[in-house]
Design an enzyme around this catalytic site. Structure first.
Site, mmCIF file in Angstrom:
data_model
loop_
_atom_site.group_PDB
_atom_site.id
_atom_site.type_symbol
_atom_site.label_atom_id
_atom_site.label_comp_id
_atom_site.label_asym_id
_atom_site.label_seq_id
_atom_site.Cartn_x
_atom_site.Cartn_y
_atom_site.Cartn_z
ATOM 1 N N GLN A 76 -1.609 5.419 3.251
ATOM 2 C CA GLN A 76 -1.767 4.940 4.626
ATOM 3 C C GLN A 76 -2.858 3.863 4.680
ATOM 4 O O GLN A 76 -3.617 3.776 5.639
ATOM 5 C CB GLN A 76 -2.124 6.102 5.557
ATOM 6 C CG GLN A 76 -0.964 7.000 5.932
ATOM 7 C CD GLN A 76 -0.046 6.367 6.973
ATOM 8 O OE1 GLN A 76 -0.397 5.398 7.622
ATOM 9 N NE2 GLN A 76 1.139 6.930 7.129
ATOM 10 N N SER A 77 -2.875 3.008 3.680
ATOM 11 C CA SER A 77 -3.969 2.052 3.506
ATOM 12 C C SER A 77 -4.053 1.006 4.625
ATOM 13 O O SER A 77 -3.100 0.247 4.860
ATOM 14 C CB SER A 77 -3.789 1.337 2.164
ATOM 15 O OG SER A 77 -4.662 0.241 2.048
#
Length: 332
Positions: A76-77
């Site tokens: 979920q960068s």
């Protein structure tokens, strides 16, 4: 400091707001005065601190004739989202290597940043196990793309190399100008400390500009001694790139590591409380991975009396609110 020797793509549209947080200050007992630097409001799809770094990363990429950007991050960068957003804006292909740091955490149909990767037109997403050598994985993708006639440029995770860290060196003069115009004295500056570019760049900027404001990092992924070494080494490499003549004192690096357990990106009670306090009292949305855990550290340090009564503390909001939508079970 002079940044004209470095290629830079102008993504910023002026200074981000520096705001008082009187309601949160009062809710925490009124002992200190809290302020926030709103880098969550930087340009790019949903904003965030990586835009400052990517000005220099993309500047270098474009100067080298790149037509493709490769980067890496967690599943979920925020960094991957912002890299994809600026790649889309510059008509560059974007390829992501995502590290599944928590086994089973990657969900192809997840909301949050995962959804935005697809909306932003990311060309490929490859997921690798936690602990993988991410630079080697990106280089593997780069070699495959070169065989297809592409000219790839690798942006390291978080854009946290000396080139990317220049973005946060430059941010310090912006902050100091704001403080001077507001006639506001800040006693400590609290920043999230993860891939280390933001923290290291800020320390170098404060040192180079003689800002005389201590920078405190709140770790989001590593023990104190490990993180301080990473920040110090990157800060020194960045200072060398800038040709600073005076050696950066190691005492300028300070990290607190009591707030990221049980691990990177994994929720804890302090993070949940911080997200709710900031939203309830200041209508500011944090993210669960970086700013939420850093804010939990800020809140705890205030409660413990770490900061002198009456002092003014500035907190850096690094953005990332889209990730909230991937943490509904923890926040509702």
């Amino acid at each position: 400091m002079n940044f004209t020797n470095f290629p830079r793509k102008q993504f910023l549209q002026g200074a981000t707001p520096l705001e008082a947080m009187p309601n949160l200050s009062k809710a925490l007992g009124g002992r200190v005065n809290l302020y926030i630097k709103r880098d969550d409001l930087l340009p790019g799809a949903a904003g965030g601190n990586k835009t400052r770094k990517l000005e220099f990363s993309f500047g270098e990429a474009l100067s080298l004739g790149a037509d493709t950007i490769i980067t890496c991050g967690a599943v979920q960068s925020n960094h991957a989202r912002l890299t994809a957003s600026w790649a889309a804006k510059e008509n560059l292909e974007c390829h992501l290597i995502l590290e599944e740091r928590v086994k089973g955490s990657y969900k192809p149909n997840a909301s949050g940043n995962n959804l935005l990767f697809h909306l932003l037109g990311v060309k490929s997403i490859r997921v690798v196990p936690g602990g993988s050598n991410m630079m080697a994985e990106m280089e593997k993708t780069a070699e495959d793309l070169k065989k297809q006639g592409k000219k790839p440029y690798i942006v390291p995770g978080g854009a946290s190399n000396p080139v990317g860290a220049l973005g946060y060196v430059a941010s310090v003069s912006e902050i100091l100008q704001q403080l001077n115009s507001m006639q506001l004295k800040i006693d400590s500056y609290v920043v999230p400390s993860g891939s280390a570019g933001t923290h290291a760049g800020t320390v170098v900027g404060m040192f180079g500009e003689n800002g005389n404001i201590p920078v405190i990092g709140i770790n989001v992924s590593r023990p104190k001694d490990v993180q301080e070494d990473i920040v110090y080494n990157l800060a020194n490499a960045t200072a060398k790139l800038l040709n600073l003549k005076t050696e950066l004192p190691k005492g300028n690096i300070e990290c607190f590591a009591d707030y990221f357990a049980p691990g990177y990106s994994l929720p804890n009670d302090g993070m949940v409380e911080a997200v709710k306090l900031f939203s309830k009292h200041e209508a500011i949305l944090l993210d669960p991975v970086y700013s939420g855990k850093a804010a939990a550290g800020l809140i705890d340090l205030v409660r413990k009396g770490h900061f002198k009564e009456g002092s003014s503390i500035l907190f850096l909001h690094t953005g990332g609110s889209p990730v909230l939508y991937a943490y509904l079970d923890s926040l509702l």
